[in-house]
Design a protein around this motif. Structure first.
Motif, PDB file in Angstrom:
ATOM      1  N   LEU B  24      25.862   7.391 -17.980  1.00  0.00           N
ATOM      2  CA  LEU B  24      26.801   8.009 -17.039  1.00  0.00           C
ATOM      3  C   LEU B  24      27.927   8.767 -17.746  1.00  0.00           C
ATOM      4  CD1 LEU B  24      27.459   8.391 -14.098  1.00  0.00           C
ATOM      5  CD2 LEU B  24      28.669   6.211 -14.113  1.00  0.00           C
ATOM      6  N   PHE B  25      28.481   8.153 -18.786  1.00  0.00           N
ATOM      7  CA  PHE B  25      29.592   8.824 -19.471  1.00  0.00           C
ATOM      8  C   PHE B  25      29.105  10.066 -20.220  1.00  0.00           C
ATOM      9  CE2 PHE B  25      32.261   4.762 -19.389  1.00  0.00           C
ATOM     10  CZ  PHE B  25      33.139   5.277 -18.451  1.00  0.00           C
ATOM     11  N   ASP B  26      27.921   9.976 -20.818  1.00  0.00           N
ATOM     12  CA  ASP B  26      27.366  11.170 -21.458  1.00  0.00           C
ATOM     13  C   ASP B  26      27.223  12.297 -20.423  1.00  0.00           C
ATOM     14  OD1 ASP B  26      26.379   8.782 -23.064  1.00  0.00           O
ATOM     15  OD2 ASP B  26      25.804  10.438 -24.381  1.00  0.00           O
ATOM     16  N   PHE B  27      26.779  11.903 -19.235  1.00  0.00           N
ATOM     17  CA  PHE B  27      26.613  12.869 -18.144  1.00  0.00           C
ATOM     18  C   PHE B  27      27.959  13.480 -17.757  1.00  0.00           C
ATOM     19  CE2 PHE B  27      26.611  13.293 -13.402  1.00  0.00           C
ATOM     20  CZ  PHE B  27      25.821  14.437 -13.310  1.00  0.00           C
ATOM     21  N   LEU B  28      28.944  12.623 -17.511  1.00  0.00           N
ATOM     22  CA  LEU B  28      30.255  13.114 -17.081  1.00  0.00           C
ATOM     23  C   LEU B  28      30.956  13.913 -18.171  1.00  0.00           C
ATOM     24  CD1 LEU B  28      31.547   9.923 -15.205  1.00  0.00           C
ATOM     25  CD2 LEU B  28      30.707  12.045 -14.179  1.00  0.00           C
ATOM     26  N   ASP B  29      30.666  13.582 -19.417  1.00  0.00           N
ATOM     27  CA  ASP B  29      31.303  14.280 -20.537  1.00  0.00           C
ATOM     28  C   ASP B  29      30.560  15.562 -20.923  1.00  0.00           C
ATOM     29  OD1 ASP B  29      33.326  12.390 -20.772  1.00  0.00           O
ATOM     30  OD2 ASP B  29      32.181  11.130 -22.148  1.00  0.00           O
ATOM     31  N   GLU B  37      20.381  16.244 -18.023  1.00  0.00           N
ATOM     32  CA  GLU B  37      21.537  16.361 -17.140  1.00  0.00           C
ATOM     33  C   GLU B  37      21.088  16.673 -15.711  1.00  0.00           C
ATOM     34  OE1 GLU B  37      24.991  18.701 -18.355  1.00  0.00           O
ATOM     35  OE2 GLU B  37      25.171  19.360 -16.280  1.00  0.00           O
ATOM     36  N   SER B  38      20.127  17.580 -15.610  1.00  0.00           N
ATOM     37  CA  SER B  38      19.633  17.970 -14.305  1.00  0.00           C
ATOM     38  C   SER B  38      18.969  16.792 -13.590  1.00  0.00           C
ATOM     39  CB  SER B  38      18.653  19.134 -14.497  1.00  0.00           C
ATOM     40  OG  SER B  38      17.845  19.263 -13.385  1.00  0.00           O
TER      41      SER B  38
END
Lengths: 203, 92
Positions: B24-29, B37-38
């Motif tokens: 989740l954090f990798d995604f938000l960052d 990501e998609s």
């Protein structure tokens, strides 16, 4: 244009400072100061770090590769200055262990933390609490969170500045953010916004 | 959007809740490659628990950013640094 520097022999002359030094490096001084504060947690020490960082940056301006991120370069210098200033040998090894236990505890209280913090996140009054909680994080986590969340650096950039692998940045960020949330929730509880933690052990 | 008790067993585009939350954090960052990501975005948009979690973490990160960006370098320090650099040859 440099002319002469009477106090030092010719071989130690600093490189000529390009005009870009003032335009780019000096413009980043707020960021460097914030980062120095996050490293030292002390205003006076932070000022020494900033001063030394800019002196070193100026003297080694030629090593800066144009087109790369100047904040990353300055943060790296600041981090090195900080490490050198901390000659007592107190390294961050133990901090990971301490915070690891704390992070586990944070995980156990995840629902309480999230439920309690959620309605407060938009409130401006939370800013000083966030600031204080961030300052209290162990250095290893504080610097990772500061670089990525405050200074908008990528994981790769933070890894370079801190001299650690990207995976370590990722884990420090996770732990640091969870610790921060836990401390904020405790702050909210102390301020009367939240009930006592239901799952806290009596110890 | 799904709302389920058994969090961790739902899959959208090959991403289950455990995988979504662990990244989740990798995604938000913005640290994931485009494909992942998609797929993660697709999962989060369709899964209510993950959406709520992502929304909370996103607002938390925004609050941290907003709280700290106001701190600026003291004027006296800025002047002292500039004086030092001038002594070193800046602008000479």
């Amino acid at each position: 244009m440099m002319t002469d520097a009477p106090d030092r022999p010719a071989t130690e002359l600093p490189p000529p400072a390009p005009a870009e030094f003032s335009a780019a490096a000096i413009a980043a001084m707020d960021d460097v100061y914030r980062f120095a504060r996050s490293l030292t947690r002390d205003a006076v020490d932070a000022e020494d770090i900033v001063q030394d960082t800019y002196l070193r940056a100026f003297r080694s301006w030629r090593t800066f590769q144009e087109g790369t991120d100047i904040k990353r370069w300055l943060f790296t210098i600041a981090r090195n200055v900080f490490l050198r200033s901390r000659e007592r040998g107190q390294r961050e090894v133990t901090l990971d262990d301490d915070a690891s236990a704390a992070a586990e505890s944070a995980q156990a209280q995840e629902a309480w933390v999230r439920g309690g913090l959620d309605p407060l996140l938009h409130r401006a009054e939370l800013a000083p609490a966030i600031d204080a909680a961030l300052a209290e994080l162990p250095e290893a986590f504080r610097t990772a969170v500061t670089l990525v969340d405050v200074e908008d650096q990528s994981y790769e950039s933070a890894a370079e500045v801190l001299g650690i692998p990207v995976g370590t940045v990722r884990s420090r960020l996770f732990r640091g953010r969870k610790l921060l949330q836990q401390r904020l929730a405790e702050h909210a509880r102390d301020a009367g916004f939240l009930p006592a933690v239901p799952t806290r052990s009596p110890a | 959007m799904h709302d389920h008790q058994a969090h961790g067993h739902h899959r959208h585009d090959g991403v289950d809740c455990d995988a979504a939350l662990s990244q989740l954090f990798d995604f938000l960052d913005g640290e994931l490659d485009d494909s992942l990501e998609s797929r993660l975005r697709s999962h989060v948009e369709r899964c209510k628990p993950c959406f709520e979690r992502a929304d909370f973490e996103k607002r938390f990160l925004e609050a941290v950013h907003a709280a700290r960006v106001t701190e600026t370098c003291p004027k006296a320090l800025r002047e002292r640094v500039l004086a030092t650099l001038r002594a070193e040859g800046l602008g000479a």
